[in-house]
Write a protein that holds these residues in place. Structure first.
Motif, PDB file in Angstrom:
ATOM      1  N   ALA A   1     -37.299 -78.417  85.730  1.00  0.00           N
ATOM      2  CA  ALA A   1     -37.923 -79.021  84.546  1.00  0.00           C
ATOM      3  C   ALA A   1     -37.156 -78.651  83.285  1.00  0.00           C
ATOM      4  O   ALA A   1     -36.998 -79.471  82.391  1.00  0.00           O
ATOM      5  N   ALA A   2     -36.657 -77.414  83.212  1.00  0.00           N
ATOM      6  CA  ALA A   2     -35.921 -76.958  82.033  1.00  0.00           C
ATOM      7  C   ALA A   2     -34.703 -77.831  81.803  1.00  0.00           C
ATOM      8  O   ALA A   2     -34.394 -78.198  80.673  1.00  0.00           O
ATOM      9  N   LYS A   3     -33.998 -78.209  82.847  1.00  0.00           N
ATOM     10  CA  LYS A   3     -32.789 -79.049  82.721  1.00  0.00           C
ATOM     11  C   LYS A   3     -33.192 -80.473  82.346  1.00  0.00           C
ATOM     12  O   LYS A   3     -32.550 -81.098  81.517  1.00  0.00           O
TER      13      LYS A   3
ATOM     14  N   TYR B   1     -26.327 -69.159  80.964  1.00  0.00           N
ATOM     15  CA  TYR B   1     -26.714 -68.459  79.749  1.00  0.00           C
ATOM     16  C   TYR B   1     -25.886 -67.195  79.639  1.00  0.00           C
ATOM     17  O   TYR B   1     -25.738 -66.463  80.614  1.00  0.00           O
ATOM     18  N   PRO B   2     -25.329 -66.924  78.463  1.00  0.00           N
ATOM     19  CA  PRO B   2     -24.427 -65.774  78.316  1.00  0.00           C
ATOM     20  C   PRO B   2     -25.135 -64.428  78.460  1.00  0.00           C
ATOM     21  O   PRO B   2     -26.312 -64.296  78.119  1.00  0.00           O
TER      22      PRO B   2
ATOM     23  N   PRO C   1     -38.913 -63.941  77.384  1.00  0.00           N
ATOM     24  CA  PRO C   1     -38.447 -64.588  76.155  1.00  0.00           C
ATOM     25  C   PRO C   1     -38.164 -66.086  76.339  1.00  0.00           C
ATOM     26  O   PRO C   1     -38.121 -66.837  75.390  1.00  0.00           O
ATOM     27  N   TYR C   2     -37.953 -66.521  77.602  1.00  0.00           N
ATOM     28  CA  TYR C   2     -37.640 -67.932  77.858  1.00  0.00           C
ATOM     29  C   TYR C   2     -38.864 -68.742  78.271  1.00  0.00           C
ATOM     30  O   TYR C   2     -38.747 -69.857  78.776  1.00  0.00           O
ATOM     31  N   GLY C   3     -40.058 -68.192  78.022  1.00  0.00           N
ATOM     32  CA  GLY C   3     -41.277 -68.966  78.195  1.00  0.00           C
ATOM     33  C   GLY C   3     -41.943 -68.917  79.551  1.00  0.00           C
ATOM     34  O   GLY C   3     -42.889 -69.666  79.809  1.00  0.00           O
TER      35      GLY C   3
END
Length: 135
Positions: free
Chosen positions: A130-132, A37-38, A105-107
């Protein structure tokens, strides 16, 4: 999704030059990119790289001065199912809470604490495995 064989303890490292770090970890040690992520500076703000069934997360660690991750070169992230219950247990046991429980912010719901030797530990519901799988 995290299963019984999925690691739930993930080393987290801070690098000044995240792009170079990612390249080095891949070329020298055989890590594979998992997610990236940037950051605000054009580099990598947060990265996840895997090797075997393990993972390392890293980023620049920049941000607010009160962010404990901006102050250490390395810490540990632990995936927990219930961050509120985990936080209550740690606080009741006298853990030094250095970042109060919050929603990201990413849950994720997470917090950070130091152990008696000053090592940084973060506990949260963010599960990069799980995110991937979902993304």
């Amino acid at each position: 999704m995290t299963g019984p064989q999925t690691p739930t303890i993930i080393p987290a490292i801070r690098y000044a030059r995240t792009n170079e770090a990612a390249s080095f970890l891949e070329k020298a040690f055989g890590f594979a990119p998992h997610a990236s992520y940037p950051g605000e500076d054009g580099g990598i703000g947060h990265a996840e790289m895997t090797i075997g069934n393990g993972m390392v997360m890293f980023g620049s660690g920049t941000g607010k001065a009160d962010n404990p991750w901006a102050q250490v070169p390395m810490g540990i992230y632990v995936i927990v199912a219930d961050a509120d219950a985990h936080y209550a247990r740690a606080k009741a046991a006298g853990a030094e809470i250095v970042m109060e429980l919050y929603d990201t912010p990413y849950g994720s719901r997470e917090y950070s604490a130091r152990d008696p030797e000053g090592n940084l530990w973060s506990f949260g519901t963010y599960d990069p495995w799980a995110a991937k799988a979902e993304g």
